[in-house]
Design an enzyme around this catalytic site. Structure first.
Site, PDB file in Angstrom:
ATOM      1  N   ALA A  36       0.717  -1.233   0.069  1.00 55.01           N
ATOM      2  CA  ALA A  36      -0.071  -0.061   0.032  1.00 55.01           C
ATOM      3  C   ALA A  36       0.978   1.299   0.051  1.00 55.01           C
ATOM      4  O   ALA A  36       1.487   1.518   0.884  1.00 55.01           O
ATOM      5  CB  ALA A  36      -1.086   0.039   1.445  1.00 55.01           C
ATOM      6  N   GLU A  37       1.012   1.792  -1.141  1.00 58.30           N
ATOM      7  CA  GLU A  37       1.954   2.828  -1.458  1.00 58.30           C
ATOM      8  C   GLU A  37       1.805   4.255  -0.446  1.00 58.30           C
ATOM      9  O   GLU A  37       2.642   4.992   0.104  1.00 58.30           O
ATOM     10  CB  GLU A  37       1.939   3.254  -2.742  1.00 58.30           C
ATOM     11  CG  GLU A  37       2.773   2.322  -3.764  1.00 58.30           C
ATOM     12  CD  GLU A  37       1.704   1.156  -4.029  1.00 58.30           C
ATOM     13  OE1 GLU A  37       0.792   0.969  -3.816  1.00 58.30           O
ATOM     14  OE2 GLU A  37       2.512   0.244  -4.537  1.00 58.30           O
ATOM     15  N   HIS A  93       5.778  -1.036 -16.234  1.00 60.85           N
ATOM     16  CA  HIS A  93       7.144  -1.252 -15.581  1.00 60.85           C
ATOM     17  C   HIS A  93       8.150  -0.380 -16.223  1.00 60.85           C
ATOM     18  O   HIS A  93       9.340  -0.386 -16.288  1.00 60.85           O
ATOM     19  CB  HIS A  93       7.745  -2.680 -15.715  1.00 60.85           C
ATOM     20  CG  HIS A  93       6.715  -3.607 -14.629  1.00 60.85           C
ATOM     21  ND1 HIS A  93       5.602  -4.178 -15.213  1.00 60.85           N
ATOM     22  CD2 HIS A  93       6.926  -4.082 -13.345  1.00 60.85           C
ATOM     23  CE1 HIS A  93       5.183  -4.856 -14.230  1.00 60.85           C
ATOM     24  NE2 HIS A  93       5.854  -4.827 -12.964  1.00 60.85           N
TER      25      HIS A  93
END
Ligand SMILES: Cc1ncc(C[n+]2csc(CCOP(=O)(O)OP(=O)(O)O)c2C)c(N)n1
Length: 727
Positions: free
Chosen positions: A456-457, A527
């Site tokens: 969870a950023e 990415h």
């Protein structure tokens, strides 16, 4: 149904006798005085708003009993407080004065909370440990958790609290007691925010001493509780979080609220874990003066609320219990009215902030990362082995953690192994980050200095902010730039603003390391992202992006030692590249921010770039020189905020032609700002238009043929250089 169960709690009357209330008669009178003071301050602000002498009003009305109870159950300047905008009464109970509150309402220079920068009811007081708050709902929850973690850390590492010369610690006082409790409050509507749940997660897991107070007035502006909360009752939803003490209380009942708060605080102070007090309160005024609740609430509903008004309830109870008689009530109320009047008169005469004060405290006034102390040379080294950027970042983290016990490292998968028996027994080697940049930190420094976060950023950044406000130096990792977005609220509305919005009273110097960028052959959409200009567009935070191992080492050390929040962008493709390897420069090597590096001197045209475009532009420039003799000056900016305007101007004045190149998309990118400024300030030095080379305005595709076409390649740079030289 659940809503009904909440109402039944509310309907219980203050039936207890004064002797059973846990409060002395004097304290009960003081309780009422503070509630009334809060209400009258709101009323005064409403008048001032109508007279256009202040510019916003949001009231505490209806929440006073619960909040005075909280204030009286806790210790100002000892415990820590993260109140939200309805919390006037707790701030008064802690020692904030009416005058201080009204100085904020008029936006005075002497507004102790923000120097005229924040709306009224955005509390902040360094001396009372009331931590600066924003208008964003729920961001305070994770910061409160981080604050509690910092308190625990300092009590376990008292040495870390000591002051040191030479870095941010000179300016960051630390205080801790070992049993302090952190208060954080939130409206019931805002419990819908993910960050609220993320904070319960970590408070529960860490058994942290945080008292969550949910002030449930049944509405979030016009949205009723059952729309925000499934079943209409937050207590039912949170009930299964381990380690918590829970209480659901009629928050208009002062005596019941006080009992609930005392029990919750005692539970936390004893180290048992966190607590959540769910108080049912009322909202007798509209959400704010910009709202008219008659548009969505019936007259009957408003009448029912009015019958529960905590001020009249307590007044009647005091009379019934014989604690005050009518004269006593009148006297107390007159004194309060006079106090509010005096405070209001003074606030209206207050000096306004000067326009020249605007830029103060955007960044640290004490220590800038451009300071000469950060201008050092690599140490003569016995070991000339060329190391990668990944190696030297890892070395730098270790060096700094040895030097400064305030540093903690956390993020997703950054630990060697959260289940550490196997690690300590030497049965597993440990992970240390998906790119291995934090390998060995947990093994060397222990589980409380390097640990995994939940996935969870916002949890990572929000907690880090709370820790840094208390004096820790978190150096956290966001696993991929592509997944920074859940943390965006903390990164845009909190991290860069803490110092400015508190007029320098609070700050949160910390480092967020972020692997970024593409050129991965198959990295694809999720990415390969760049996006640095989104952050360079935010004042209050420093952004750096090294292109080689030596710069990464020196810039990271400066990032850690400086007094500002830093976003440290690490290009994934450069982590283990042959280009830019370097010998270990020693544990004191620093590079000041805002200093570009000339990678290749030249006389015909300038290329300004950074990150993974540096080696690509170098390749193109060398080829161009070999084939045509065109001599390109290549400048690696290294630090994006601040950037080295002097070096740019000097080079452009010499070559008269400039390309700004970056890997991120062309439109609205970092290059647009530089191109505009060059056009504006160096127009007379230019012999050709400013050119930009950047990615296409799309996302990065998986198929390498597409990826190559989307991202700027050495051939694109070569072509642009050739064309511009010929212009
Ligand atoms: C993240 C965020 N979204 C929206 C808003 C706008 N907003 C301000 S207050 C509010 C309602 C909050 O309701 P609640 O949490 O129940 O607290 P109350 O105001 O009722 O005490 C909203 C939507 C905001 N400030 N922050």
């Amino acid at each position: 149904m659940a809503r009904q169960s909440g109402s039944s709690v509310q309907e219980r009357k203050t039936a207890v006798k004064a002797e059973e209330s846990l409060l002395s008669r004097e304290q009960l009178v003081e309780f009422y005085r503070l509630m009334y003071l809060s209400r009258r301050t709101d009323d005064r602000e409403i008048v001032l708003k109508r007279q256009q002498k202040i510019f916003f009003q949001v009231s505490c009305a209806g929440h006073e009993a619960l909040l005075v109870a909280a204030g009286m159950a806790m210790k100002p300047g000892y415990d820590w407080f993260f109140p939200y905008y309805r919390d006037r009464a707790i701030c008064l109970a802690l020692g904030n004065t009416v005058e201080e509150q009204l100085l904020q309402a008029v936006g005075a220079a002497d507004d102790t909370a923000s120097g005229g920068r924040q709306m009224p009811s955005h509390w902040s007081s360094e001396k009372l440990n009331i931590v600066t708050s924003s208008s964003s709902t729920a961001t305070q929850c994770l910061q409160a958790v981080g604050c509690a973690e910092a308190g625990r850390y300092f009590s376990q590492h008292p040495e870390a609290a000591k002051k040191h010369d030479g870095d941010y610690r000179e300016f960051k006082d630390v205080s801790f007691h070992g049993d302090e409790v952190v208060y954080v409050s939130i409206g019931e509507g805002s419990t819908s925010q993910g960050e609220f749940w993320e904070s319960l997660n970590t408070a529960s897991n860490g058994k942290l001493p945080v008292v969550f107070v949910v002030e449930d007035n049944g509405y979030a502006i016009s949205t009723p509780v059952e729309v925000n909360t499934p079943g209409g009752n937050i207590s039912k939803l949170v009930a299964n979080f381990p380690n918590f003490h829970f209480a659901e209380v009629d928050g208009t009942d002062p005596v019941a609220s006080y009992k609930a708060m005392v029990e919750a605080v005692a539970y936390c102070r004893a180290g048992n874990g966190p607590a959540l007090v769910h108080g049912h309160v009322i909202r007798p005024y509209s959400h704010s003066l910009s709202d008219d609740e008659r548009l969505y609430r019936s007259a009957e509903e408003l009448e029912a609320d009015a019958a529960k008004d905590p001020i009249s309830r307590m007044q009647m109870w005091l009379l019934r219990e014989g604690i005050l008689d009518a004269d006593g009530i009148n006297r107390l109320e007159r004194q309060v009215d006079e106090e509010v009047q005096r405070a209001s008169d003074r606030a209206l005469m207050a000096t306004l902030p000067s326009v020249s004060s605007i830029t103060k405290f955007v960044y640290s006034e004490d220590l800038t990362p451009m300071d000469v102390r950060f201008d050092t040379q690599p140490a003569a080294t016995a070991d000339p082995t060329e190391r990668t950027m990944a190696d030297l970042i890892n070395c730098c983290l270790k060096d700094e953690m040895r030097r400064d016990e305030r540093i903690v490292v956390f993020g997703e998968d950054v630990a060697d192994a959260s289940r550490d028996e196997a690690l300590r027994a030497g049965k597993v080697k440990g992970k240390g980050g998906v790119f291995k940049l934090t390998a060995g930190l947990q093994a060397e420094f222990g589980n409380d200095r390097c640990f995994n976060s939940p996935l969870a950023e916002a949890n990572i950044v929000g907690r880090a902010i709370g820790m840094a406000e208390r004096g820790l130096k978190p150096v956290v990792e966001i696993q991929f730039f592509d997944y920074i977005w859940p943390a965006m609220h903390q990164m845009r509305n909190e991290l860069p603003l803490v110092r400015w919005r508190s007029n320098g009273e609070f700050s949160c110097p910390l480092v967020i390391r972020v692997p970024i960028g593409g050129y991965l052959t198959g990295g694809s959409i999720y990415h390969s992202q760049s996006g640095e200009s989104i952050f360079t567009h935010t004042p209050g935070v420093r952004i750096v992006m090294p292109s080689n191992a030596l710069d990464a080492s020196g810039l990271l050390r400066t990032a850690i030692r400086c007094d500002d929040p830093v976003i440290f962008l690490e290009h994934k493709r450069l982590y283990r590249e042959t280009f830019g390897r370097a010998a270990y420069p020693g544990p004191e090597y620093c590079i000041p921010f805002g200093k570009a590096k000339t990678v290749r001197p030249g006389k015909d045209l300038t290329v300004l770039t950074y990150g993974a475009v540096v080696p690509r532009a170098l390749q193109a420039a060398q080829k161009l020189h070999r084939e045509t003799g065109i001599d390109v000056e290549l400048i690696d900016l290294r630090s994006l905020t601040p950037y080295d305007w002097e070096a740019i101007a000097e080079s452009v004045k010499k070559t008269n032609r400039v390309i700004v190149a970056h890997e991120d998309m062309l439109s609205w990118g970092y290059g647009a700002e530089l191109a505009a400024r060059i056009g504006d300030e160096l127009f007379h030095d230019l012999d050709a238009p400013v050119r930009r080379v950047a990615a296409m305005d799309t996302f990065v595709a998986y198929q390498p043929v597409l990826e190559d076409a989307i991202l700027p390649q050495p051939e694109d740079l070569y072509r642009a250089m050739q064309e511009l030289a010929a212009f």
